[in-house]
Design a protein around this motif. Structure first.
Motif, PDB file in Angstrom:
ATOM      1  N   HIS A  22      -0.257  -9.758  -4.918  1.00 16.16           N
ATOM      2  CA  HIS A  22       0.189  -8.515  -5.557  1.00 16.16           C
ATOM      3  C   HIS A  22       1.683  -8.266  -5.421  1.00 16.16           C
ATOM      4  N   SER A 111       1.177  -4.898   7.293  1.00 18.20           N
ATOM      5  CA  SER A 111       0.249  -4.815   6.168  1.00 18.20           C
ATOM      6  C   SER A 111      -1.071  -5.484   6.518  1.00 18.20           C
ATOM      7  N   ARG A 124      -3.387 -12.509   0.658  1.00 12.87           N
ATOM      8  CA  ARG A 124      -2.028 -12.750   1.171  1.00 12.87           C
ATOM      9  C   ARG A 124      -1.591 -14.209   1.017  1.00 12.87           C
ATOM     10  N   VAL A 182       0.410  -1.420  -7.805  1.00 16.79           N
ATOM     11  CA  VAL A 182       1.214  -1.136  -8.997  1.00 16.79           C
ATOM     12  C   VAL A 182       1.421  -2.472  -9.717  1.00 16.79           C
TER      13      VAL A 182
HETATM   14  C1  LIG Z   1       5.033  -2.094   1.787  1.00 16.48           C
HETATM   15  C2  LIG Z   1       3.756  -2.379   1.197  1.00 16.48           C
HETATM   16  O1  LIG Z   1       3.873  -2.564  -0.202  1.00 16.48           O
HETATM   17  C3  LIG Z   1       2.807  -3.415  -0.574  1.00 16.48           C
HETATM   18  N1  LIG Z   1       2.994  -3.932  -1.920  1.00 16.48           N
HETATM   19  C4  LIG Z   1       3.623  -5.048  -2.321  1.00 16.48           C
HETATM   20  N2  LIG Z   1       3.517  -5.210  -3.654  1.00 16.48           N
HETATM   21  C5  LIG Z   1       2.800  -4.162  -4.115  1.00 16.48           C
HETATM   22  C6  LIG Z   1       2.352  -3.760  -5.408  1.00 16.48           C
HETATM   23  N3  LIG Z   1       2.610  -4.475  -6.497  1.00 16.48           N
HETATM   24  N4  LIG Z   1       1.654  -2.615  -5.504  1.00 16.48           N
HETATM   25  C7  LIG Z   1       1.389  -1.876  -4.392  1.00 16.48           C
HETATM   26  N5  LIG Z   1       1.771  -2.213  -3.157  1.00 16.48           N
HETATM   27  C8  LIG Z   1       2.472  -3.343  -3.011  1.00 16.48           C
HETATM   28  C9  LIG Z   1       2.795  -4.448   0.527  1.00 16.48           C
HETATM   29  O2  LIG Z   1       1.533  -5.053   0.663  1.00 16.48           O
HETATM   30  C10 LIG Z   1       3.137  -3.657   1.744  1.00 16.48           C
HETATM   31  O3  LIG Z   1       2.011  -3.298   2.508  1.00 16.48           O
END
Ligand SMILES: C[C@H]1O[C@@H](n2cnc3c(N)ncnc32)[C@H](O)[C@@H]1O
Ligand code: HEM
Ligand code: SF4
Length: 353
Positions: A22, A111, A124, A182
């Protein structure tokens, strides 16, 4: 003039030892030559400290990939900033934890995206990431650094969220912050894993129930409609809404992008948040304070009258405001309505488009 930011998240490096499904930064092990140097980073901290005293989140990529991270964290602490760090936890050793402690870092987020190694590691992108994160948590705790668990909610882990909450309590963390996926960066490729809006509503209601008796702080980041839900629920129950105004556990308003929060990339680009690629300026070209005060995007975001669609007519627009990054990902307009909210505003007047 706008208030200085209360929080700045800094992508200290884009490089990372993991490659999560993600990842907003699409981070890989590739090193970028164009990153802010140690000297530029210190000058940036000087600028911030002369302007305000925000919480500075050293993030990434994986901030521990850069060996000058401790020097920069100490520098920020000595300039009077509250420096915290966001890490995947896998690179933490006792030596690193000691250096973090000495640099004045009081809280670190790790995380955790699954209650089991299988879910976390698949997401991950590395077998052993879960074990590594648990090991990192243990070491950080023994060093006396506060722990926050950050969890991104998707279809892959939605059923494991209650177990992650138990886990966060059992390991003695100070807080569990949930993030909503997101669809930006690599997150765009797993858009299908976003939970539907009705499930958001359910999980945020669950979160509201849990925060009533939780011994650890629960915070929904990037789920601005949590503020609407918490307000609706507390009004129904004749209670004060459960929001603190100051400190690490503060929750003031749904989305703080551009009003209390901003994101700075590894190349010095300033954005409202790490998930919204609407550029406000670059600290290599302009003073941070000027970008914060005068950029179009930040001024747009400070003006709730510019909100469109149902967010624009919603009676909760001052405390929620929708996720501007998700609106942008959906239509290319960051002032558009939040696509993942099921609430129908009471006012039925013409919706501006
Ligand atoms: C700081 C936090 O942001 C998260 N993170 C990284 N990319 C995204 C995304 N696209 N959408 C939401 N959260 C995200 C990570 O997993 C971390 O836990
Ligand atoms: C990478 C890790 C982190 C990220 C990406 C992150 C992201 C964010 C974002 C985007 C916001 C703004 C909320 C919004 O606009 O919806 C926020 C708020 C906040 N975060 Fe984090 N955060 C991280 C880690 C931390 C850590 C380690 C701490 C504390 C030690 C912390 C404390 C806070 C506080 C106090 C707020 C303010 C809430 C408010 O006033 O409403 N965060 N965070
Ligand atoms: S989400 Fe964090 S740990 Fe995962 S690839 Fe991106 S920067 Fe690395």
């Amino acid at each position: 003039m706008a208030q200085p930011p209360k929080l700045i998240a800094w992508e200290f490096t884009k490089s990372c030892n993991l490659s999560c499904a993600h990842c907003r930064g699409s981070s890989t092990s590739k090193m970028d030559k164009d990153e802010l140097s140690t000297g530029e980073s210190k000058r940036f901290i000087d600028e911030i400290a002369n302007f305000g005293k925000p919480i500075l989140i050293l993030s990434g990529g994986e901030p521990l990939v850069r060996s000058d991270i401790f020097e920069i964290a100490s520098y920020g602490t000595h300039k009077g900033l509250r420096v915290v760090m966001a890490t995947n936890g896998t690179m933490v050793t006792s030596n690193i934890a000691d250096k973090l402690k000495r640099s004045g870092i009081q809280r670190v987020s790790i995380s955790i995206d699954g209650a089991t190694a299988r879910t976390h590691d698949e997401f991950r992108g590395m077998p052993g990431a879960f074990e590594g994160a648990l090991n990192g948590i243990e070491i950080l705790k023994n060093t006396g650094i506060g722990i926050q668990i950050n969890t991104t909610i998707t279809k892959r882990n939605i059923k494991e969220i209650p177990d992650i909450f138990e886990f966060a309590k059992n390991i003695g963390s100070d807080a569990l912050h949930i993030f909503m996926l997101v669809p930006t960066g690599r997150g765009k490729e797993i858009e299908k894993d976003e939970i539907p809006p009705e499930e958001y509503e359910d999980i945020l209601n669950w979160f509201y129930e849990k925060q009533k008796s939780s011994p650890i702080q629960l915070k929904a980041t990037c789920a601005p409609h949590y503020f609407r839900i918490a307000l609706q629920r507390s009004q129904e129950e004749n209670k004060n809404p459960p929001f603190k105004k100051e400190g690490y556990n503060a929750m003031t308003r749904g989305c703080l992008g551009g009003t209390g929060f901003c994101f700075v990339s590894s190349k010095g680009e300033v954005y409202p948040c790490g998930y919204l690629p609407a550029l406000a300026g670059n600290i290599r070209d302009e003073k941070f304070e000027e970008i914060w005060n005068y950029s179009k995007v930040f001024n747009d975001l400070r003006d709730v009258t510019k909100l469109k669609g149902k967010c624009g007519i919603c009676e909760y627009k001052n405390i929620c405001g929708g996720c501007r990054a998700r609106a942008y990902a959906g239509t290319g307009d960051y002032m558009d309505e939040e696509p993942y909210c099921i609430y129908n505003p009471k006012q039925k007047s013409r919706v501006s488009k």
